[in-house]
Structures are given as C-alpha cells and as structure tokens.
Design a protein around this motif. Structure first.
Motif, PDB file in Angstrom:
ATOM      1  N   THR A 157       0.841  -1.191   0.000  1.00 32.17           N
ATOM      2  CA  THR A 157       0.000   0.000   0.000  1.00 32.17           C
ATOM      3  C   THR A 157       0.882   1.249   0.000  1.00 32.17           C
ATOM      4  OG1 THR A 157      -1.889   1.053   1.096  1.00 32.17           O
ATOM      5  CG2 THR A 157      -0.258  -0.026   2.528  1.00 32.17           C
ATOM      6  N   ILE A 162      -3.902   6.570   3.073  1.00 32.59           N
ATOM      7  CA  ILE A 162      -4.545   7.099   4.277  1.00 32.59           C
ATOM      8  C   ILE A 162      -4.356   8.614   4.417  1.00 32.59           C
ATOM      9  CG2 ILE A 162      -4.368   4.920   5.537  1.00 32.59           C
ATOM     10  CD1 ILE A 162      -1.914   6.011   6.965  1.00 32.59           C
ATOM     11  N   LYS A 175      -5.264   3.277  -3.767  1.00 34.00           N
ATOM     12  CA  LYS A 175      -4.610   2.652  -2.609  1.00 34.00           C
ATOM     13  C   LYS A 175      -5.572   2.555  -1.426  1.00 34.00           C
ATOM     14  CE  LYS A 175      -0.429   1.640  -3.977  1.00 34.00           C
ATOM     15  NZ  LYS A 175      -0.002   0.221  -4.065  1.00 34.00           N
ATOM     16  N   GLU A 179      -6.644  -0.996   0.076  1.00 32.38           N
ATOM     17  CA  GLU A 179      -6.322  -1.286   1.470  1.00 32.38           C
ATOM     18  C   GLU A 179      -7.580  -1.645   2.258  1.00 32.38           C
ATOM     19  OE1 GLU A 179      -4.281   0.935   5.295  1.00 32.38           O
ATOM     20  OE2 GLU A 179      -3.400   1.199   3.302  1.00 32.38           O
ATOM     21  N   LYS A 183      -8.589  -4.954   4.504  1.00 32.95           N
ATOM     22  CA  LYS A 183      -9.030  -4.847   5.889  1.00 32.95           C
ATOM     23  C   LYS A 183     -10.326  -5.633   6.102  1.00 32.95           C
ATOM     24  CE  LYS A 183      -6.880  -0.423   7.085  1.00 32.95           C
ATOM     25  NZ  LYS A 183      -6.153  -0.875   8.287  1.00 32.95           N
ATOM     26  N   ASN A 196      -1.051  -4.845   5.433  1.00 39.09           N
ATOM     27  CA  ASN A 196      -0.987  -3.753   4.469  1.00 39.09           C
ATOM     28  C   ASN A 196       0.312  -3.007   4.728  1.00 39.09           C
ATOM     29  OD1 ASN A 196      -3.664  -3.623   2.958  1.00 39.09           O
ATOM     30  ND2 ASN A 196      -4.405  -3.694   5.073  1.00 39.09           N
ATOM     31  N   TYR A 197       1.308  -3.229   3.885  1.00 40.22           N
ATOM     32  CA  TYR A 197       2.638  -2.664   4.112  1.00 40.22           C
ATOM     33  C   TYR A 197       2.889  -1.454   3.225  1.00 40.22           C
ATOM     34  CZ  TYR A 197       7.697  -2.095   4.305  1.00 40.22           C
ATOM     35  OH  TYR A 197       8.963  -1.563   4.453  1.00 40.22           O
ATOM     36  N   SER A 198       3.209  -0.328   3.870  1.00 35.95           N
ATOM     37  CA  SER A 198       3.560   0.904   3.170  1.00 35.95           C
ATOM     38  C   SER A 198       5.077   1.031   3.147  1.00 35.95           C
ATOM     39  CB  SER A 198       2.927   2.105   3.880  1.00 35.95           C
ATOM     40  OG  SER A 198       3.320   3.316   3.282  1.00 35.95           O
ATOM     41  N   ASP A 255      -3.769  -4.588   9.611  1.00 38.06           N
ATOM     42  CA  ASP A 255      -3.204  -3.275   9.919  1.00 38.06           C
ATOM     43  C   ASP A 255      -2.419  -2.681   8.752  1.00 38.06           C
ATOM     44  OD1 ASP A 255      -4.206  -3.103  12.455  1.00 38.06           O
ATOM     45  OD2 ASP A 255      -2.321  -3.505  13.504  1.00 38.06           O
ATOM     46  N   HIS A 256      -2.372  -1.352   8.746  1.00 32.66           N
ATOM     47  CA  HIS A 256      -1.472  -0.591   7.861  1.00 32.66           C
ATOM     48  C   HIS A 256      -0.196  -0.356   8.646  1.00 32.66           C
ATOM     49  CE1 HIS A 256      -0.631   2.935   5.020  1.00 32.66           C
ATOM     50  NE2 HIS A 256       0.229   3.150   6.014  1.00 32.66           N
ATOM     51  N   ASP A 258       3.700   1.100   8.237  1.00 33.91           N
ATOM     52  CA  ASP A 258       4.606   1.872   7.396  1.00 33.91           C
ATOM     53  C   ASP A 258       6.064   1.532   7.708  1.00 33.91           C
ATOM     54  OD1 ASP A 258       4.450   4.558   5.578  1.00 33.91           O
ATOM     55  OD2 ASP A 258       6.252   4.608   6.830  1.00 33.91           O
TER      56      ASP A 258
END
Length: 262
Positions: A157, A162, A175, A179, A183, A196-198, A255-256, A258
């Motif tokens: 992501t 966000i 995105k 995402e 979820k 969800n990896y940024s 989860d997101h 980062d």
C-alpha cells in the motif's frame, strides 16, 4: 535475517515481480524459503520476469506468467495458479503467501477537477483495485481452510492510501480502496495473516515520475528534495524492513504498517 512465516515449504505468489519492489521482494524472500518451495511470478514484462527468475535459488521451483492483470479473468488466473501448484496441489505446502504488489500511479499531472474521463478511471481501478481482489479470491479458493496451510497475504500500500496528496487522486483513491478491501478480508478471515505494508519513499520508476511529472508544484519539490537529501530508500532497505515486521509480528491482521513505524 529470518522470519518463521517465510520458512519451510512455501507457495509464494508475487505480482509485479519484474522490477522495483516486487523484484526485490521475490529475490529476498526466496533466500528464506525451504527446499521444494514453489514461486509464481506474475507481471506484464516477460523479459523482466525471466531476469528475476534467474536470480532465485536452484532449490526452488519457479514459474512465471506474463499477463496483463487489469484484463485477466478469474478463470485465467486459476489456470496459472493451478499449473504452478502441479499435480500434488495445495496440500503439499506448509505455508502459502501472496503479495499484491502490481500497481500504477496513474496520471499525476491533473487536479481532481480535470479527471473526467470514465474510461481512464475504469482502467485504473481494473488494475489497482479489482485485479488484486479477484486474484486474492482465486488464491484463497486453492488455499482454503481445508488445506490446513498457514496463509499470509501482503498488500503493498502507501501513505497515500490514508493521507491525501494533491495531483495524486488516482493513486490515493486506488490505494485507499485496495487497502480497505484487505481490511475487510482480514475481518472476514481471522485465520489468515494480512498485512498492508507501506514501503516508504523508494527509488523506483514511480519516484522518478513523481519528481518529473507531478502537477502539484509543492509536492514535486518535496519529492525532489527527498532525492537530493538522500532520504529515498533503496528496494533492499524497504524489503528488509518488511521481513523484520513479519519476524516481529507486532501488528494486528489487516493493519497498515509503514516502513517508519516503530
């Protein structure tokens, strides 16, 4: 660096594996997989896929599929996965991992008021939202609860999923929608590990486009300043961080997370 989720006999599927982050994820993850693991790489660039495949350990069975995901049907995707699984099917594996990396920026030169072409919107969402949703469903059809296989789903992501950014409405909305899909998927499938990896600002073709073509002047300056100050990450840096996150497991499924999160 090791991560239990990547060990043992694994079926690994990576989209957008011909270059950039997808290529690096494939190469880094492959060194951690057990003998006899199967890797399926999907992207449009056939030559790029072959280059990635050639760099992987000989202990792995590697399959490549050159296809345009934005127009691929569920049946076509099923055939690709089925072929890679082979005659022994899904139950031969200890773990199944799918990494939804393929995607695009879209036109970054336009403000929202100028984004009036319906075909452009549809094409963007076909690749960036609808395609990963369909592929994920196909993957879960093979690796369902009955297989007893540990399952990991990683969606690549962005902070833009966000946080809004001028001239990036295609990218931000794509995105965000993608995402949120994962979820919801995580909520419906608590037995599946979903991340969800940024990846942060990484030196890829996308970064070059942003530095050159972004319509918002302030944003364009920011991305160029990132480059000038040496703040842009390498693909190795962000993938090593991803592996560390998977090792620590300090996130809730869906989860997101980062690159810069503690």
């Amino acid at each position: 660096m090791s991560a239990p989720l990547l060990s043992g006999k694994v079926f690994l599927l990576v989209t957008g594996a011909s270059r950039g982050i997808g290529k690096q994820i494939t190469e880094s993850f492959a060194t951690l997989l057990g003998n006899g693991s199967v890797v399926l790489l999907i992207a449009r660039n056939e030559n790029g896929l072959k280059e990635t495949a050639q760099k992987l350990p000989k202990s792995l069975s590697v399959h490549t599929a050159s296809m345009n995901l934005s127009v691929a049907t569920a049946d076509e995707l099923k055939n690709v996965v089925r072929k890679a699984l082979g005659s022994e099917g899904a139950t031969q594996f200890e773990k199944a991992i799918i990494i939804h990396n393929a995607g695009s920026l879209g036109d970054v030169s336009k403000p929202t008021n100028d984004m009036k072409d319906l075909t452009t919107w549809r094409n963007y969402y076909d690749l960036n939202v609808f395609s990963p949703a369909i592929l994920n469903g196909v993957f879960m059809e093979f690796f369902n609860e009955d297989t007893k296989v540990t399952r990991l789903v990683i969606n690549i992501t962005s902070l833009c999923g966000i946080q809004p950014s001028k001239s990036l409405a295609y990218y931000c909305t794509g995105k965000a929608a993608r995402e949120m899909f994962f979820k919801v998927f995580a909520l419906e499938n608590p037995e599946v590990n979903v991340l969800n990896y940024s990846p942060g600002p990484v030196e890829t073709d996308m970064q070059q486009v942003l530095r050159k073509n972004l319509g918002d002047a302030d944003g364009k300056k920011m991305f160029n300043d990132f480059k000038a100050s040496g703040s842009v990450l390498t693909t190795e840096q962000t993938v090593n961080r991803l592996i560390e996150i998977l090792k620590l497991q300090n996130y809730k499924s869906g989860d997101h997370v980062d690159y810069y999160d503690k």
